[in-house]
Design an enzyme around this catalytic site. Structure first.
Site, PDB file in Angstrom:
ATOM      1  NE  ARG A  79      -3.655  -2.203   2.277  1.00 12.78           N
ATOM      2  CZ  ARG A  79      -4.585  -2.549   3.140  1.00 12.78           C
ATOM      3  NH1 ARG A  79      -4.957  -1.695   4.070  1.00 12.78           N
ATOM      4  NH2 ARG A  79      -5.152  -3.724   3.088  1.00 12.78           N
ATOM      5  CB  SER A  89      -8.320  -2.301   2.733  1.00 11.21           C
ATOM      6  OG  SER A  89      -9.275  -2.830   3.593  1.00 11.21           O
ATOM      7  CG  HIS A  90      -8.878   0.470   6.332  1.00 12.35           C
ATOM      8  ND1 HIS A  90      -8.174  -0.676   6.045  1.00 12.35           N
ATOM      9  CD2 HIS A  90      -8.108   1.196   7.156  1.00 12.35           C
ATOM     10  CE1 HIS A  90      -7.024  -0.646   6.685  1.00 12.35           C
ATOM     11  NE2 HIS A  90      -6.947   0.486   7.367  1.00 12.35           N
ATOM     12  CG  ASP A 118     -13.192  -2.598   4.214  1.00 14.78           C
ATOM     13  OD1 ASP A 118     -13.994  -3.404   3.705  1.00 14.78           O
ATOM     14  OD2 ASP A 118     -11.974  -2.855   4.339  1.00 14.78           O
ATOM     15  CB  THR A 122      -2.305  -8.019  13.338  1.00 15.42           C
ATOM     16  OG1 THR A 122      -2.638  -7.756  14.695  1.00 15.42           O
ATOM     17  CG2 THR A 122      -3.094  -7.090  12.433  1.00 15.42           C
ATOM     18  CD  GLU A 134      -7.320  -9.455  11.578  1.00 17.08           C
ATOM     19  OE1 GLU A 134      -6.178  -9.249  11.988  1.00 17.08           O
ATOM     20  OE2 GLU A 134      -7.684  -9.168  10.430  1.00 17.08           O
ATOM     21  CB  SER A 141      -9.062  -4.265  12.461  1.00 12.35           C
ATOM     22  OG  SER A 141      -8.826  -5.560  11.919  1.00 12.35           O
TER      23      SER A 141
HETATM   24  C1  VG1 Z   1      -5.008  -3.575   9.822  1.00 12.02           C
HETATM   25  C2  VG1 Z   1      -5.753  -4.308  10.908  1.00 12.02           C
HETATM   26  C3  VG1 Z   1      -5.699  -5.804  10.665  1.00 12.02           C
HETATM   27  C4  VG1 Z   1      -6.249  -6.110   9.261  1.00 12.02           C
HETATM   28  C5  VG1 Z   1      -5.485  -5.316   8.236  1.00 12.02           C
HETATM   29  C6  VG1 Z   1      -6.049  -5.478   6.843  1.00 12.02           C
HETATM   30  O1  VG1 Z   1      -3.641  -3.927   9.877  1.00 12.02           O
HETATM   31  O2  VG1 Z   1      -5.254  -3.993  12.176  1.00 12.02           O
HETATM   32  O3  VG1 Z   1      -6.433  -6.460  11.663  1.00 12.02           O
HETATM   33  O4  VG1 Z   1      -6.130  -7.479   8.981  1.00 12.02           O
HETATM   34  O5  VG1 Z   1      -5.536  -3.920   8.551  1.00 12.02           O
HETATM   35  O6  VG1 Z   1      -7.397  -5.133   6.791  1.00 12.02           O
HETATM   36  P1  VG1 Z   1      -2.532  -3.001  10.568  1.00 12.02           P
HETATM   37  O7  VG1 Z   1      -1.225  -3.681  10.306  1.00 12.02           O
HETATM   38  O8  VG1 Z   1      -2.664  -1.654   9.953  1.00 12.02           O
HETATM   39  O9  VG1 Z   1      -2.884  -2.946  12.013  1.00 12.02           O
HETATM   40  V1  VG1 Z   1      -8.035  -4.539   5.370  1.00 12.02           V
HETATM   41  O10 VG1 Z   1      -9.671  -4.523   5.497  1.00 12.02           O
HETATM   42  O11 VG1 Z   1      -7.269  -3.007   5.397  1.00 12.02           O
HETATM   43  O12 VG1 Z   1      -7.408  -5.456   4.163  1.00 12.02           O
HETATM   44 CO    CO Z   2     -10.620  -4.201   3.715  1.00 15.45          CO
END
Ligand code: VG1
Ligand code: CO
Length: 562
Positions: free
Chosen positions: A26, A118-119, A285, A354, A373, A375
Site C-alpha cells: 500500500r 482497503s479502508h 469498508d 494481526t 479481528e 479491526s
Molecule cells: C489492519 C488491521 C488488521 C487487518 C489489516 C487489513 O492492519 O489492524 O487487523 O487485517 O488492517 O485489513 P494493521 O497492520 O494496519 O494494524 V483490510 O480490510 O485493510 O485489508
Molecule cells: Co478491507
C-alpha cells in the site's frame, strides 16, 4: 480471435520500498503511477508464483478506487506476456475482496490479484494497493510476500504485450494468441458467484421474513465496492426498499472519505441509528471485507464481541449446523471474548498475529471454522478472507432466529460469559522514528522483565490495582507449516488477564500509526451496560504511563478510537 500478438521485454530497475505489509503493498496512488512502479511489483509477483504461472488462471479485480482500471489494463498486458493462460476479471474491474476469494476457489484458479488499499482513502491523492492471493483464496503467506519483495530488489526487466487490450465493461470472453500461445480474458459478473455462496450458507427465506417483519435496516457501503453487492442482496433478493442501501454507488475517491466502517469514519451511520428508526445498521469498508454492526439507537457491537456472539450462536446459521464449528481463532490484539465462548463450549481457540493470512493454514487444515479481528474483520472457512457481508448476514440470522434486538443479544451474551471491555486507540501519522523509539522503549521493559523488575510491578488507578504477570513481544509458530512470525506486538498481561498491546500498523502508506489495544475482563453485571471508554479509562491511563506514548510521540490524544 486476436491473432499473432507478440510480447516484449521492458528494461527496468529495482524501486525501493516494495515490501508488502499486513495486507499487500500500500502506497500513495501517485507512487503506483510512477513509471515502472506497478509493473515492477506485478512482475515480481509473477516471479514468486514461479513455475505455476505458465498456463495459470488468475482472478483480478478491486474496490473501484482511482487508478484501478489502469492497473487492470497493465495486468492484462503483463499476464498475456508471461504465459498466463486465463484471466477472470470482474465487470468494470470490480470484485470485493471476499467475492474474489470465493471465485478463486470456485474456479480453481491459481491465485488472484486484488487492487485495493482497503479502508485507506482513495482518489488521486489517496492510497492504492496490490495484494496477491493464493490458490486457497487467501492472502499470500509471508513466505511468498517475502519472495515478491526479494524480487523487487533485483528486477531488471518485465514483459508486456501491448496488443492485449480488453473492454472490461462488457461481460464475455476475449481470446488472444500471444507468442503463439493461447491467452483469454473472461469478464464476469462480480456478484453472481458470491450471492450463490451466501445462499448456500444462510437461510435467505428466514432472513427475508425477518426483514419484512417490522425491523428497519440500513446498509452503508461507504461508496466502496460493496454497493453493487448490497443492492443485489438487500434490494433484489430480500426485496427491501432502495433507500435501505446508502452510499452504494462505488466512487473512485469514496466520496472523499475514509471507507473505514468505524465510529469515527462512519459517524453518519451512527447518527442515523441514534434516531431510533432503524433496528439494525451496518457499514462495509472499501473492499468489503470489514463490517461494523450497530443496533437500535446506535448500540455499538465491538468487533471482538461480534465474532464471539456469532460463535455462541453458530447454530442459527445453516452452514455451521452442517459443518459444526471445528475451532475458533482471533488475532492477538483482539479482545478475548471469543476465548470465553471457546472455553465454555469446549472448542479449540487459536491466537494468531494481526492479518487474515495467518488464519488460512488453520482453516485449510480443518482446525478452524470461524475467526475474527478487532479491526472489524469477521469471517469463516467458507472463503479465506474476512467477509463483511457474511458477518451482516450472520447477525441477521441470529436476530431472526432469536427474535431479539442487537442489544438484547449482547446483554444475554455478557450475562452468560462476562464482558471483555475492549478498545483500540490509533495514533495516525506519527513520525516513524518517534514511533520506533516508543516501541524500543517497550522492548527494553520486556527485556528487563527477564530480570524480574517489570513482572510484578503494580499500577493503581481509581482504586483498582493491576499487577503485571507476563510481558512479551508476540511470536507465533504456525501449527501447520511451523513457520515463525516474530515481533508481532508488545503484550503486557495483568494478573487478572487484562491486556495492554502496542504495535505499529502494517497498512499505513506513509508515516507510522501506533495502535494501542486495551482488553479488560469484568464479570460484574452492573457494569455490562456501561460505555467501554468510561470503564477502560483508568486502565488506558496505565498503558499510557508504561509506554510513555505522549513523551515519545508528542501526541496527547488518539486520532481514532474504537
Ligand atoms: C489492519 C488491521 C488488521 C487487518 C489489516 C487489513 O492492519 O489492524 O487487523 O487485517 O488492517 O485489513 P494493521 O497492520 O494496519 O494494524 V483490510 O480490510 O485493510 O485489508
Ligand atoms: Co478491507
Amino acid at each position: 480471435m486476436n491473432m499473432g500478438l507478440r510480447s516484449e521485454s521492458v528494461a527496468t530497475k529495482p524501486i525501493d520500498g516494495q515490501k508488502p505489509g499486513t495486507s499487500g503493498l500500500r502506497k500513495k496512488t501517485t507512487i503506483f503511477q510512477q513509471p515502472h512502479y506497478t509493473e515492477n511489483f506485478v512482475q515480481s509477483t509473477f516471479a514468486a508464483i514461479g513455475d505455476d504461472l505458465v498456463g495459470s488462471t488468475l482472478v483480478v479485480g478491486g474496490d473501484g478506487r482511482f487508478f484501478m482500471k489502469d492497473a487492470v489494463a497493465i495486468i492484462v498486458k503483463m499476464a498475456a506476456a508471461n504465459q498466463v493462460r486465463k484471466l477472470i476479471i470482474g465487470q468494470n474491474g470490480l470484485f470485493s475482496t471476499p467475492a474474489l476469494s470465493c471465485v478463486i476457489k470456485k474456479r480453481q484458479a491459481t491465485g488472484g490479484i486484488i487492487l485495493t488499499a482497503s479502508h485507506n482513502p482513495g482518489g488521486a491523492d489517496g492510497d492504492f494497493g496490490i495484494k496477491y492471493n493464493t490458490a486457497n483464496g487467501g492472502p499470500a503467506p509471508e513466505k511468498i510476500t517475502n519472495q515478491i519483495y526479494e524480487h523487487t530488489k533485483v528486477i531488471s526487466e518485465y514483459r508486456m504485450c501491448q496488443g492485449a487490450v480488453v473492454d472490461i465493461g462488457e461481460i464475455g470472453t476475449t481470446d488472444f494468441t500471444v507468442d503463439g500461445q493461447p491467452f483469454s480474458v473472461e469478464v464476469v459478473d462480480p456478484v453472481a458467484d458470491y450471492v450463490l455462496l451466501m445462499k448456500d450458507i444462510f437461510d435467505f427465506a428466514a432472513i427475508k421474513e425477518y426483514l419484512h417483519g417490522g425491523v428497519k435496516v440500513v446498509i452503508n457501503s461507504m461508496h466502496g465496492v460493496m454497493g453493487v453487492y448490497a443492492k443485489e442482496i438487500f434490494v433484489n433478493e430480500f426485496g427491501l426498499p432502495e433507500d435501505s442501501c446508502v452510499n452504494c454507488d462505488p466512487k473512485d475517491d469514496f466520496g472523499g472519505h475514509h471507507p473505514d466502517p468505524n465510529l469515527t469514519y462512519a459517524a453518519d451511520l451512527v447518527d442515523l441509528l441514534k434516531k431510533g428508526i432503524h433496528g439494525f445498521g451496518a457499514a462495509f469498508d472499501g473492499d468489503g471485507d470489514r463490517n461494523m454492526v450497530l443496533g437500535q439507537n446506535g448500540f455499538f457491537v465491538s468487533p471482538s464481541d461480534s465474532v464471539a456472539v456469532i460463535a455462541a450462536n453458530a447454530d442459527c446459521i445453516p452452514y455451521f449446523k452442517s459443518t459444526g464449528v471445528k475451532g475458533l481463532a482471533r488475532s492477538m490484539p483482539t479482545g478475548a471474548s471469543l476465548d470465553r465462548v471457546a472455553a465454555k463450549k469446549n472448542i479449540d481457540c487459536y491466537e494468531v498475529p494481526t492479518g487474515w493470512k495467518f488464519f488460512g493454514n488453520l482453516m485449510d487444515a480443518g482446525k478452524v471454522s470461524l475467526c475474527g479481528e478487532e479491526s472489524y474483520g469477521t469471517g469463516s472457512d467458507h472463503i479465506r478472507e474476512k467477509d463483511g457481508c457474511w458477518a451482516v448476514l450472520a447477525w441477521l440470522s441470529i436476530l431472526a432466529s432469536r427474535k431479539q434486538s442487537v442489544e438484547e443479544v449482547l446483554m444475554d451474551h455478557w450475562a452468560t460469559y462476562g464482558r471483555n471491555f475492549f478498545t483500540r486507540w490509533d495514533y495516525e501519522g506519527v513520525d516513524a522514528e518517534k514511533a520506533k523509539a516508543m516501541m524500543a522503549h517497550l522492548r527494553t521493559l520486556i527485556d528487563s522483565s527477564q530480570t524480574k523488575d517489570f513482572i510484578g510491578r503494580s499500577f493503581a488507578q481509581e482504586g483498582k490495582t493491576y499487577v503485571i504477570s507476563e510481558a512479551d513481544d508476540f511470536e507465533y509458530k504456525d501449527p501447520i507449516d511451523e513457520s515463525i512470525a516474530k515481533n508481532q506486538g508488545i503484550r503486557i498481561i495483568m494478573k487478572d488477564g487484562s491486556r495492554i498491546v502496542f504495535r505499529l500498523s502494517g497498512t499505513s502508506s506513509s508515516g507510522a500509526t501506533v495502535r494501542m489495544y486495551i482488553d479488560n475482563y469484568i464479570d460484574d453485571p452492573s457494569t455490562f451496560g456501561q460505555d467501554a471508554q468510561a470503564v477502560l479509562k483508568p486502565f488506558a491511563r496505565i498503558a499510557l504511563e508504561i509506554s510513555k506514548l505522549t513523551e515519545f510521540t508528542g501526541r496527547d490524544a488518539p486520532t481514532v478510537i474504537t
